[in-house]
Every structure is written in structure tokens, then in C-alpha cells.
Design an enzyme around this catalytic site. Sequence first.
Site, PDB file in Angstrom:
ATOM      1  CG  HIS A  49      -2.263   1.017   0.638  1.00 40.08           C
ATOM      2  ND1 HIS A  49      -3.136   0.787  -0.217  1.00 40.08           N
ATOM      3  CD2 HIS A  49      -2.255   2.321   0.995  1.00 40.08           C
ATOM      4  CE1 HIS A  49      -4.058   1.792  -0.273  1.00 40.08           C
ATOM      5  NE2 HIS A  49      -3.169   2.748   0.277  1.00 40.08           N
ATOM      6  CE1 TYR A  65      -1.741   7.998  -0.288  1.00 44.78           C
ATOM      7  CE2 TYR A  65      -1.815   5.637   0.427  1.00 44.78           C
ATOM      8  CZ  TYR A  65      -2.509   6.707   0.071  1.00 44.78           C
ATOM      9  OH  TYR A  65      -3.759   6.717   0.390  1.00 44.78           O
ATOM     10  CG  HIS A  93      -9.329   1.366  -6.906  1.00 48.42           C
ATOM     11  ND1 HIS A  93      -9.998   2.767  -6.661  1.00 48.42           N
ATOM     12  CD2 HIS A  93      -8.240   1.511  -6.035  1.00 48.42           C
ATOM     13  CE1 HIS A  93      -9.276   3.212  -5.334  1.00 48.42           C
ATOM     14  NE2 HIS A  93      -8.341   2.269  -5.223  1.00 48.42           N
ATOM     15  CG  PHE A  94      -4.919  -1.044  -9.896  1.00 50.23           C
ATOM     16  CD1 PHE A  94      -4.517  -1.281 -11.126  1.00 50.23           C
ATOM     17  CD2 PHE A  94      -5.504  -2.265  -9.098  1.00 50.23           C
ATOM     18  CE1 PHE A  94      -4.601  -2.445 -11.796  1.00 50.23           C
ATOM     19  CE2 PHE A  94      -5.303  -3.430  -9.942  1.00 50.23           C
ATOM     20  CZ  PHE A  94      -5.035  -3.844 -10.970  1.00 50.23           C
ATOM     21  CG  HIS A  95      -6.163   0.367 -14.892  1.00 48.68           C
ATOM     22  ND1 HIS A  95      -6.257  -0.799 -14.738  1.00 48.68           N
ATOM     23  CD2 HIS A  95      -5.215   0.258 -15.746  1.00 48.68           C
ATOM     24  CE1 HIS A  95      -5.424  -1.777 -15.193  1.00 48.68           C
ATOM     25  NE2 HIS A  95      -4.867  -0.996 -16.037  1.00 48.68           N
ATOM     26  NE  ARG A 153      -6.972  -8.191  -9.371  1.00 43.86           N
ATOM     27  CZ  ARG A 153      -6.212  -7.225  -8.588  1.00 43.86           C
ATOM     28  NH1 ARG A 153      -6.532  -7.366  -7.399  1.00 43.86           N
ATOM     29  NH2 ARG A 153      -5.198  -6.682  -8.807  1.00 43.86           N
ATOM     30  NE  ARG A 154      -4.098  -9.849 -10.779  1.00 42.35           N
ATOM     31  CZ  ARG A 154      -3.324  -9.767  -9.546  1.00 42.35           C
ATOM     32  NH1 ARG A 154      -3.774 -10.640  -8.585  1.00 42.35           N
ATOM     33  NH2 ARG A 154      -2.642  -9.025  -9.248  1.00 42.35           N
TER      34      ARG A 154
END
Lengths: 155, 537
Positions: free
Chosen positions: B214, B218, B365-367, B428-429
Site C-alpha cells: 500500500h 503513495y 480502481h487502480f487504473h 479479476r485477472r
Amino acid sequence: MHVALYERIWMWAAAVLVVIFLGTIFVTAGLQAIEPPGHLETIDPTAIHEHPEFGSPTVTTLPDGSVVVPVVSGMFAFSPDPIEVPANTRVTFRLTSEDVIHGFQIVGTNANAMAIPGYVTQFNMTFARPGEYTIVCNEYCGLMHHSMVGKLIVK
Amino acid sequence: MTNRHTLALTHIGVAIAAFAVASAMGALQGLTVADVNYPLRGESLYYVSVTAHGVLMALVFTTFFIMGLGYVFAEESLGRITGRAFGWAGFWIAAVGSVLAAVTILRGQSTVLYTFYPPMQAHPLFYIGATLLVVGSWIWGGVILASYRSWRAEHPTVPAPLSIHGMVATIVLWYLATTGLAIEVVGMLIPWSLGLTEKIDPLVARTYFWWFGHPLVYFWLMPAYILWYYVLPRIAGGRLFSDPLARMAFILFLVLSTPVGFHHQFVDPGISPGWKLAHTVTTYAVLYPSLVTAFTVIASLEVAGRLKGADGLFDWIGRLPWSDPFFSSVALGMIAFIFGGLGGAINAAYAMNAMVHNTAWIMGHFHVTLGTTVALTFMGATYWLLPRLLGRELRFKTLAQVQPYLWFAGMTLFSASYHIAGLRGMPRRVYSGALTGDLGGPWHTLTQVAAVGGVILFLSALSFITVVTATWLAGKRIPAPAFEFAVPIVEPAGPGLWDRYGLWTAVAVVLILLAYAYPLIQLLAHPRFGSPAFKPF
């Protein structure tokens, strides 16, 4: 530290927002006992087939009427398959894996947990709607990961 | 004149090369999942490309770009790179490591995805390569910190330039985060992959991984924020609205973004609900500095609009330089982050997390976060950096102006589709959105829309690479434009509470110990069996 008035108002508002988010979680955790799975129970992943509970996993009904479902995930299937459970009854899923990490997700419900070799993941569900549900593996587990599906029948 | 930036340029060049390869693989995956049958389509190619896309984008592109950016700021804000030879050593170690890992991935020996969860086992050189990449970045961090200390000795009473303040916080965070990764990879995975140990505990390894996983987010985001605070207001023609709050935000990220890893393990066994709740608190707390950043950066842009004559409630927005590719990249990245941030708040609530965990929602989300907010900021920054570093004019300016909008459009289609598909239960994946038979009905159309988005994203990536390559090789030579940074409305008086890096590092270490010591000891003390290796690829 110099902070402009509007920014100070925003900082308080942002803090209140964070507290509201957290407050919601704490209230549901405290009053409704909504919590994630997390008990610590280990199992030898190389000896699953001789294990009394997971050797030939079968759905069992306890004296109090609730149902326990042991599930072994392995490349690339779940066992037992299909899983049959009664509607409106407390169902305790107990998951483990005989090889790599798998996911266990019942599509259309919030049953969603990891099956990790060496550990037993336990969580409770109550299914209100009878019918057939698809179970998918949602953690990459090898080249046939996408074909790892199972079926849940709620009666 | 531009020689002094060769070190930075070399890093940025490697970052963009990794980005180029990874983009092509991204487009391929979009088509594969949507069940578009092209020649050579197959499970092996798909999962190899998912691994390569993840490792090259999330680890190689980001790390090399951030290292390059650090050197730019050291040179421009401090006027020095102390220990440049070490910088080159770090570069080569990281580059060799990346190539080693990439080769084992492309040869199909390490199809373990970028999360490389054991007991799935990759080639030993995959783990060793990844370790070398991190070791190279550690050396980079040391060089930047040494440059800062050398500058500090000469300027004891001035606050550090904001760029360096942010970089110091980023580097300290990186050291704390990669400690977890080092324990996992050096302590567990490498000896196990070499056959020195027979078994491995997958849950313990996962826990160390998410100690790292995580704050990694950042590590990407903080350098982007440096650009938002320290460069963007200048490009827009405004002033930095608040210097102390910018400093506070970086310190809060440093302190809060590591003790949060259990929110990736909400549905794992072996970690008690109470500790998961504790990590939930820190996860929401780390939302706070982003909320503060949103205000400060947008207020800085409003100042810019008003300096250009805007006097209504919203007309300052129209006065901003939307045709400047750096500005539009960051502004669009910020819009995406509204959805990214709110999606993150949903993921962090464990009751809602159960609906979305490991579904296509997470890809969506992470895209929007890494794939749009961070990637667009870095691409936009490249347009700003290249003329200054190379002394060459940007080629194909119109293409550069269109590219960020194209990216945003493609990502909107891609990400929105996968968010919705995830809510409908798509895991996913997966190689095929149809899974087996016709089980993919509820999300089949969505995977096709996402594939169209993927193709648009690839066109945008091609545009970016065309502009960069043409500028680098054939841009018209010009005197390098000066680096100009945002000036705060109120200049800070001197180093204050937020500049006490030693103190904040200590606070961060204490929080990590509080968050991880007890649950880890509880796990390690319990009788465990371990798991042998598997290679199902």
C-alpha cells in the site's frame, strides 16, 4: 502556521468526513457485529486428503439447525461441487486450499474470501433467495484460473 | 549545458521504454478478456502479459521515473547531486535487475503476476531482479538525501524547497515500505526459490507483501503531488495557495501510509477482525492529506484564473491553460482522482470490500488512480521536462495536446466498465470474460466497451511515445527553458514542525510497529505447516 479561513473550514469538513466514514464502520461493527473473517486455524496442506473434515468435504447440519460447508479449493475446481444449502439458514463456510492461493466468491452475494494453503478461512452467510449461484475463483491460480468455477444451490 | 541532467534523462528514458512495452500488453489484455480472437491468443500469452504489464508499469516505469524526477529536483532546487557516481551505480543495478526479471517473465518462467504470491513460485532471477531494482532505488534515495544534507549544511535557516521536502518524505516512506518487501523476498522467497528451504508460509509472505504494497501507492502518488503543488500553479500562472499545508500533507503521508496493509487482507484468515479494524482507521486517516491537497491545489489554480481576470464563481476554470499538455494531463488526472479516492474509501470499508474484493472493480480502481492520476501526471511532466533537460523543442505539439484527452477518454470507458462489471461479480485477472461456457453474460458487453477503451489508451500511449521519441532525437535545438517553480502566496519563515524529518520518521516507525508487531508475532508463534512450491504456468 498561516492557514486561510476557507481552507481552515475545508480542513474541518474533511476531518468530519473521515470521522463519519469511520463512525459508520464502528457503529455497524459494535451494534450489528459486522466484521471481516479472521480466526487463526492452521492445517497441513500436503495432508488434506487424509484430513477428517476436508478429506472428503461434505455439507453437514449441526444440532442447532445451522449448516457447515467445508470447501477445498485446488487447481482448478472447488470441492464439493455443487454445494447445496438451505435458504434462510445460517451457513458457515470453512475454506482451505490444497495447492496455491485461490479466491472463493459467490457471484451476486457478498460471500468473498481467500483460500490460503495451510490455513482455514471461516465466515458466515445466510441466503434469503433460493436459486443457483455461480462460484468463481477470483485470485490468479495458474493458466486455467478463469475456468475455475463452481455452483451453489440454495433450496 | 544539458550534461548535468544526463543521469535524470537516462532514468526517464528507461521509464518510458518500460511504459511503451507495457502499454502494448495492456491493449492486448483488453482484447483477450473481451474474447476477441486474434492470432496467437492463448492463456499463456495472456498471463505472461498480465505479469509483464503489472511489473513494468507498477514497478519499473514508476520507480525509474521517480528516480529521474528526484535527480531533476536535486539539481534544480539544491543545485547539486552529491555522489553522482553512486547515482550511476544505482541506475545500473536497478536496470540490470529489471532486465533480469523481465527476461524470466517474457520466457514464461515467472508467470506469477506483480503480486507474486507464494506458494506459486517464479524463477529465482525474478526475485533477485526485483531485489536489485529496489537496491538501486535505495542507492538513489541515499544520493538525494546526501544532496539534501549537503545543501542543509550551507542553508541552516531556510525551509527545504517544497520539491525536496516532498522527495525526502517519499524516500523515507520508500525505505520503510521496502523493509517489508525485503523481509519477504530476501528472507523467504529467494532461499525458497533456490531450493535452500523446502516450504513457505503463504499468509506470512502476503502480510509482508502488503506492508509494502500500500505505501507503494503513495510512493507513486507523492512525486505526482510534488508536481501538483510545486510546478502546476506556475504553469497555470498562479501561486501556491498554502505552503505549510503542502508540507503537512507530505509528512502525513509519510507517517500514515504504511500501517494500513490489512485493508488488502480483509478476507484473509489468521488476522483478527480487531487488527483489521485498526488498519481501517489508519486507512481512512490517510484519506485526509489527499483531501487537503485537493483544496490547496484547486485554490492555487483559482488564484491563477483570477490573476488572468476571472471574477465570477467558476469562470476561472475556463481561463486555465487547457491546451498546455502538462496542465491538461494533471487536471484530468485530478478529475480521475475524485473517482479513485471515493472508490478507495469504498474498498477500505470491509463490509463493502466483500462486494468488490478481487473483482474487476479493483482493476477499474487502480487504473483511475495509478493508471490515470499518476500516469497522466508523469506523462504530462515529461512534456514539461524534455525541453528543459534536452534543450530541444517539443515535436508534434498538437499530438501532445490531444494525447492527455485521449487517455482520459479511453480510461473512462475502460475503468467505468470494469467498475460496473466488478459490481456484477466479474472476477479479476481472467483470460476470458466468459469464464467457461457462457458464465460471463452479466458483464460480457462491459468487457467489450473496456476493450475499446484499451485500444484508445494504446493510441494515446503511441502518441506519447511518438512525441517523446521525435523530441528526443529530432527536436529543434533551443536554449533550454529555465525551470520555474510555484511561489507560495505567503513565504514560509523558516524550518518548522513539518521539516523535522527525524521526528516524523520515528513516529512512522512506531506506528508500523504498533500496526504489525502483535499480529505478526501471533501468526509466527502459532504452529504452522508451510506449503511446497507450485508452478501452474
